[in-house]
Structure formats: C-alpha cells, structure tokens
Scaffold this motif. Structure first.
Motif, PDB file in Angstrom:
ATOM      1  N   ARG A  55       0.824  -1.209   0.000  1.00  0.00           N
ATOM      2  CA  ARG A  55       0.000   0.000   0.000  1.00  0.00           C
ATOM      3  C   ARG A  55       0.856   1.256   0.000  1.00  0.00           C
ATOM      4  O   ARG A  55       0.539   2.250  -0.665  1.00  0.00           O
ATOM      5  CB  ARG A  55      -0.934  -0.022   1.219  1.00  0.00           C
ATOM      6  N   ALA A  56       1.950   1.222   0.763  1.00  0.00           N
ATOM      7  CA  ALA A  56       2.847   2.381   0.772  1.00  0.00           C
ATOM      8  C   ALA A  56       3.442   2.621  -0.613  1.00  0.00           C
ATOM      9  O   ALA A  56       3.597   3.765  -1.054  1.00  0.00           O
ATOM     10  CB  ALA A  56       3.951   2.160   1.802  1.00  0.00           C
ATOM     11  N   THR A  57       3.760   1.534  -1.295  1.00  0.00           N
ATOM     12  CA  THR A  57       4.298   1.682  -2.649  1.00  0.00           C
ATOM     13  C   THR A  57       3.266   2.310  -3.573  1.00  0.00           C
ATOM     14  O   THR A  57       3.578   3.193  -4.389  1.00  0.00           O
ATOM     15  CB  THR A  57       4.728   0.305  -3.178  1.00  0.00           C
ATOM     16  N   ALA A  58       1.994   1.842  -3.429  1.00  0.00           N
ATOM     17  CA  ALA A  58       0.941   2.428  -4.258  1.00  0.00           C
ATOM     18  C   ALA A  58       0.746   3.908  -3.924  1.00  0.00           C
ATOM     19  O   ALA A  58       0.563   4.751  -4.807  1.00  0.00           O
ATOM     20  CB  ALA A  58      -0.362   1.658  -4.048  1.00  0.00           C
ATOM     21  N   ALA A  59       0.793   4.237  -2.579  1.00  0.00           N
ATOM     22  CA  ALA A  59       0.647   5.638  -2.186  1.00  0.00           C
ATOM     23  C   ALA A  59       1.777   6.497  -2.728  1.00  0.00           C
ATOM     24  O   ALA A  59       1.563   7.627  -3.181  1.00  0.00           O
ATOM     25  CB  ALA A  59       0.588   5.740  -0.656  1.00  0.00           C
ATOM     26  N   LEU A  60       2.982   5.957  -2.702  1.00  0.00           N
ATOM     27  CA  LEU A  60       4.103   6.700  -3.267  1.00  0.00           C
ATOM     28  C   LEU A  60       3.914   6.932  -4.762  1.00  0.00           C
ATOM     29  O   LEU A  60       4.248   7.998  -5.288  1.00  0.00           O
ATOM     30  CB  LEU A  60       5.405   5.933  -3.015  1.00  0.00           C
ATOM     31  N   GLY A  61       3.338   5.915  -5.436  1.00  0.00           N
ATOM     32  CA  GLY A  61       3.055   6.109  -6.855  1.00  0.00           C
ATOM     33  C   GLY A  61       2.051   7.221  -7.081  1.00  0.00           C
ATOM     34  O   GLY A  61       2.200   8.053  -7.985  1.00  0.00           O
ATOM     35  N   GLU A  62       0.990   7.243  -6.223  1.00  0.00           N
ATOM     36  CA  GLU A  62      -0.003   8.317  -6.348  1.00  0.00           C
ATOM     37  C   GLU A  62       0.614   9.682  -6.052  1.00  0.00           C
ATOM     38  O   GLU A  62       0.309  10.682  -6.715  1.00  0.00           O
ATOM     39  CB  GLU A  62      -1.169   8.034  -5.397  1.00  0.00           C
ATOM     40  N   ILE A  63       1.486   9.699  -5.010  1.00  0.00           N
ATOM     41  CA  ILE A  63       2.146  10.972  -4.682  1.00  0.00           C
ATOM     42  C   ILE A  63       3.005  11.451  -5.845  1.00  0.00           C
ATOM     43  O   ILE A  63       3.029  12.644  -6.181  1.00  0.00           O
ATOM     44  CB  ILE A  63       2.988  10.809  -3.400  1.00  0.00           C
ATOM     45  N   GLU A  64       3.696  10.527  -6.479  1.00  0.00           N
ATOM     46  CA  GLU A  64       4.510  10.902  -7.638  1.00  0.00           C
ATOM     47  C   GLU A  64       3.632  11.428  -8.768  1.00  0.00           C
ATOM     48  O   GLU A  64       3.981  12.410  -9.453  1.00  0.00           O
ATOM     49  CB  GLU A  64       5.320   9.698  -8.106  1.00  0.00           C
ATOM     50  N   ALA A  65       2.447  10.773  -8.943  1.00  0.00           N
ATOM     51  CA  ALA A  65       1.538  11.261  -9.980  1.00  0.00           C
ATOM     52  C   ALA A  65       1.036  12.663  -9.646  1.00  0.00           C
ATOM     53  O   ALA A  65       0.949  13.543 -10.526  1.00  0.00           O
ATOM     54  CB  ALA A  65       0.358  10.289 -10.132  1.00  0.00           C
ATOM     55  N   LEU A  66       0.685  12.874  -8.319  1.00  0.00           N
ATOM     56  CA  LEU A  66       0.236  14.207  -7.923  1.00  0.00           C
ATOM     57  C   LEU A  66       1.339  15.241  -8.093  1.00  0.00           C
ATOM     58  O   LEU A  66       1.087  16.384  -8.498  1.00  0.00           O
ATOM     59  CB  LEU A  66      -0.219  14.180  -6.457  1.00  0.00           C
ATOM     60  N   ALA A  67       2.573  14.828  -7.794  1.00  0.00           N
ATOM     61  CA  ALA A  67       3.688  15.754  -7.988  1.00  0.00           C
ATOM     62  C   ALA A  67       3.844  16.122  -9.458  1.00  0.00           C
ATOM     63  O   ALA A  67       4.101  17.280  -9.807  1.00  0.00           O
ATOM     64  CB  ALA A  67       4.981  15.124  -7.452  1.00  0.00           C
ATOM     65  N   ALA A  68       3.657  15.123 -10.330  1.00  0.00           N
ATOM     66  CA  ALA A  68       3.742  15.410 -11.766  1.00  0.00           C
ATOM     67  C   ALA A  68       2.632  16.363 -12.187  1.00  0.00           C
ATOM     68  O   ALA A  68       2.852  17.318 -12.953  1.00  0.00           O
ATOM     69  CB  ALA A  68       3.675  14.104 -12.566  1.00  0.00           C
ATOM     70  N   ASP A  69       1.395  16.102 -11.644  1.00  0.00           N
ATOM     71  CA  ASP A  69       0.285  17.007 -11.965  1.00  0.00           C
ATOM     72  C   ASP A  69       0.556  18.413 -11.425  1.00  0.00           C
ATOM     73  O   ASP A  69       0.229  19.417 -12.081  1.00  0.00           O
ATOM     74  CB  ASP A  69      -1.018  16.460 -11.373  1.00  0.00           C
ATOM     75  N   SER A  70       1.135  18.476 -10.212  1.00  0.00           N
ATOM     76  CA  SER A  70       1.436  19.788  -9.634  1.00  0.00           C
ATOM     77  C   SER A  70       2.458  20.536 -10.485  1.00  0.00           C
ATOM     78  O   SER A  70       2.340  21.749 -10.695  1.00  0.00           O
ATOM     79  CB  SER A  70       1.953  19.621  -8.211  1.00  0.00           C
ATOM     80  N   ARG A  71       3.442  19.795 -10.972  1.00  0.00           N
ATOM     81  CA  ARG A  71       4.430  20.462 -11.838  1.00  0.00           C
ATOM     82  C   ARG A  71       3.777  20.971 -13.122  1.00  0.00           C
ATOM     83  O   ARG A  71       4.070  22.082 -13.600  1.00  0.00           O
ATOM     84  CB  ARG A  71       5.563  19.479 -12.151  1.00  0.00           C
ATOM     85  N   ALA A  72       2.845  20.161 -13.679  1.00  0.00           N
ATOM     86  CA  ALA A  72       2.154  20.607 -14.896  1.00  0.00           C
ATOM     87  C   ALA A  72       1.293  21.835 -14.602  1.00  0.00           C
ATOM     88  O   ALA A  72       1.238  22.790 -15.396  1.00  0.00           O
ATOM     89  CB  ALA A  72       1.296  19.462 -15.453  1.00  0.00           C
ATOM     90  N   LEU A  73       0.591  21.805 -13.415  1.00  0.00           N
ATOM     91  CA  LEU A  73      -0.252  22.935 -13.045  1.00  0.00           C
ATOM     92  C   LEU A  73       0.590  24.196 -12.828  1.00  0.00           C
ATOM     93  O   LEU A  73       0.210  25.306 -13.244  1.00  0.00           O
ATOM     94  CB  LEU A  73      -1.030  22.591 -11.776  1.00  0.00           C
ATOM     95  N   ALA A  74       1.742  24.013 -12.171  1.00  0.00           N
ATOM     96  CA  ALA A  74       2.614  25.166 -11.952  1.00  0.00           C
ATOM     97  C   ALA A  74       3.091  25.745 -13.279  1.00  0.00           C
ATOM     98  O   ALA A  74       3.171  26.970 -13.453  1.00  0.00           O
ATOM     99  CB  ALA A  74       3.800  24.747 -11.094  1.00  0.00           C
ATOM    100  N   GLN A  75       3.405  24.879 -14.216  1.00  0.00           N
ATOM    101  CA  GLN A  75       3.840  25.365 -15.530  1.00  0.00           C
ATOM    102  C   GLN A  75       2.708  26.117 -16.229  1.00  0.00           C
ATOM    103  O   GLN A  75       2.923  27.176 -16.847  1.00  0.00           O
ATOM    104  CB  GLN A  75       4.291  24.173 -16.397  1.00  0.00           C
ATOM    105  N   GLU A  76       1.490  25.578 -16.077  1.00  0.00           N
ATOM    106  CA  GLU A  76       0.339  26.259 -16.694  1.00  0.00           C
ATOM    107  C   GLU A  76       0.098  27.611 -16.036  1.00  0.00           C
ATOM    108  O   GLU A  76      -0.213  28.613 -16.711  1.00  0.00           O
ATOM    109  CB  GLU A  76      -0.899  25.369 -16.570  1.00  0.00           C
ATOM    110  N   LEU A  77       0.246  27.658 -14.676  1.00  0.00           N
ATOM    111  CA  LEU A  77       0.086  28.920 -13.968  1.00  0.00           C
ATOM    112  C   LEU A  77       1.115  29.947 -14.427  1.00  0.00           C
ATOM    113  O   LEU A  77       0.809  31.140 -14.593  1.00  0.00           O
ATOM    114  CB  LEU A  77       0.188  28.703 -12.470  1.00  0.00           C
TER     115      LEU A  77
END
Length: 320
Positions: A210-232
C-alpha cells in the motif's frame, strides 16, 4: 695282544671318522660371500650393543658387528666396526640407528636411507656412517625438560584449582544454571510472538504494497502539480501582457480624452466618458488578476472588509 690290536684299530677308525666329519662340516659351513667393512660413528652411547650383533638394512640382516671402541682421535666418539654384505645397497646417505632385539635388552645396528627416492650412490668401503638417536633416545634426552614442564603445568593447575577459584567456579555454574532457566522462560514467552510473526510479516508486506501504491499516487500528484505550476506560469505571463496592454490602453485613453475634451462637441463627450470608464474597468481587472492570478482558475476570493463594514475591526486587530 689280539684284543689290544682290535681296540687300537677301532679307536683309530673312530678318530679318522671324526676328523672326516669335522672337515665336512667345516667345508659346508665355509662362508665365501664378499664382505665390506664400514665404521659407525656415535657421539652418544651404544647401550645393549655387543660384538657379533646383527646389522640389518631396512629389516634385512646383511652383516654383523665386529668391533666396538673409542675413537683414538676424539675419545668422545665411539667407533663401531661392521661387516656388511657387498651386495647390500648401502649408499652415501645411509645412516645407522640402534634397534632393540625383542625384550632381551640387546641392540642391533639398523641401517636406514635418508632419501629412499634418490638415485643409489654406493658408499665407499670403509666409509663412516653417522649413528642417529632413536625416538627413545630423544625422549630420554628431553626427559628432564619434559619433567620440568610437567611440574610447571601441575603447579599452574594447582593454582587454578585453589579454594577461591573452585568457589568462584561453583558460583559461575550456579549463575549459568540461572541464566539457562531465564533463557528457557524467555523462549517460552517469545513463542506466542514467534507464532504471530508470520501474520505480522504478511500485514507488513501488505502495508509495504500500500505504501508503494501511495508513493506512486504521490509521484503522480507531484507530476500534476508540476504541470499545473507550468500552466500557472504561462497564464501569469499572459496576465502580465494583458496588464501591460491595459495600462497602455489607459494611457492612450487619457491622452485622447485630454486631446479631444477641448474640441469635442458636447454630444461626443458621453461617449468618451464611457470609453474612459471601460479602460479603467479593464485596468482594475488586470490589476486584480496580477494580485490574484489564481482567481483565473479558482475564482476571485472574498474581498477584505472596508471601514464601517462587518469584520473591519477584527481585521485591524489582526493587522491585515
């Protein structure tokens, strides 16, 4: 007279017969073997060695001892003369040792090869062979040293097994027994935990997944955050350009208003006022977007209360 003649004849016959038998025995016992003489040199004693003692080469009797005496040139050495069959393979590296003949206490000379695999090089007749000490001789020579060491070991053992050390050893054994009992109780207490350990490991494995899956989700959210920051960043750049355009429009409108206010007919002045108001609205919108660029995505936040409005006093207390 006749009886004496018969007795004399019988005696002569017996005498001649005995001489003939003796000559026959001497003839058949005659030794025609070629012999070689060697000298065995000993710097220690030769106990139990006598004349005519056998000489053996690797267990085979090849001769005998024919003389024993001290060396005239060095009285500390003993010279033992031996007569050996010439066919015996006595090499230049052969040495001698004393062996015991059963339980009689008598000794014999044993010839041994130092290197049995080396090529055979016969010893010259009359050569001297060294007498090396046997194992018993070495033990006898080292006997006093062994006895002294044994005595020292016995003394140390007595010191080790003193009354105080024995008492300490007894206490140590009691403590060891107590430690063994404590260990047994500890093992008995740990057995339930050991039985639960597989379940715990299984849960830990599931938690790790589960921790591995959560880390994967966190990495996905980090990628989305980077995309959002670039869009901002992109939209902020657009807003900056819009702000600049609004400022330029306002300047142009003011200049136009100043230039035309004197020459504009009264009917055109309301139109110019509307244009000026529109440019001020665009300027305010650009200013608000510059202060709060996130309002373009999440909407405009609540406006801070002004003087006389509800919440203005709390705002002053908070220093906002």
């Amino acid at each position: 007279m006749e009886n004496k003649a018969h007795a004399l004849a019988a005696g002569l016959f017996l005498l001649l017969l005995g001489l003939a038998l003796a000559a026959s025995v001497a003839w058949f016992q005659g030794d025609t073997t070629e012999r070689v003489h060697y000298t065995v040199v000993s710097r220690s004693g030769v106990p139990g060695l006598n004349l005519k003692a056998p000489v053996k080469l690797r267990g085979v009797e090849v001769g005998w001892v024919d003389s024993i005496g001290f060396d005239p040139e060095d009285p500390r050495q003993i010279l033992v003369g031996i007569t050996v069959d010439a066919a015996a393979p006595v090499s230049a590296s052969t040495h001698a040792q004393l062996g015991l003949q059963g339980v009689t206490g008598l000794s014999f000379v044993s010839l041994e090869e130092t290197d049995a695999k080396a090529p055979l090089q016969r010893a010259a007749p009359g050569a001297r062979l060294a007498l090396k000490p046997t194992l018993l001789d070495r033990l006898a020579d080292s006997g006093p040293l062994l006895l002294a060491r044994f005595t020292e070991t016995a003394d140390r053992l007595n010191a080790l097994l003193s009354d105080d050390n024995r008492a300490q050893l007894g206490r140590s054994l009691v403590q060891l027994e107590q430690a063994a009992s404590d260990t047994s109780r500890l093992m008995a207490a740990l057995q339930p935990g050991a039985r639960e350990l597989p379940v715990f490991l299984k849960d830990a494995d599931a938690t790790a997944r589960r921790a591995t899956a959560a880390l994967g989700e966190i990495e996905a959210l980090a990628a989305d955050s980077r995309a959002l920051a670039q869009e901002l960043k992109t939209r902020v750049a657009v807003l900056d350009r819009l702000d600049g355009a609004a400022a330029q429009l306002q300047t142009t409108t003011r200049n136009l208003e100043v230039a035309l206010v004197g020459d504009t007919p009264p009917r055109s002045r309301p139109l110019l006022g509307d244009i000026a108001a529109a440019s001020r609205s665009v300027e305010r919108a650009a200013t608000d977007l510059g202060d709060q660029p996130q309002s373009l995505l999440f909407g405009r936040g609540a406006r801070a209360p002004g003087p006389g409005e509800t919440g203005f006093a709390e705002r002053l207390k908070d220093g906002k």
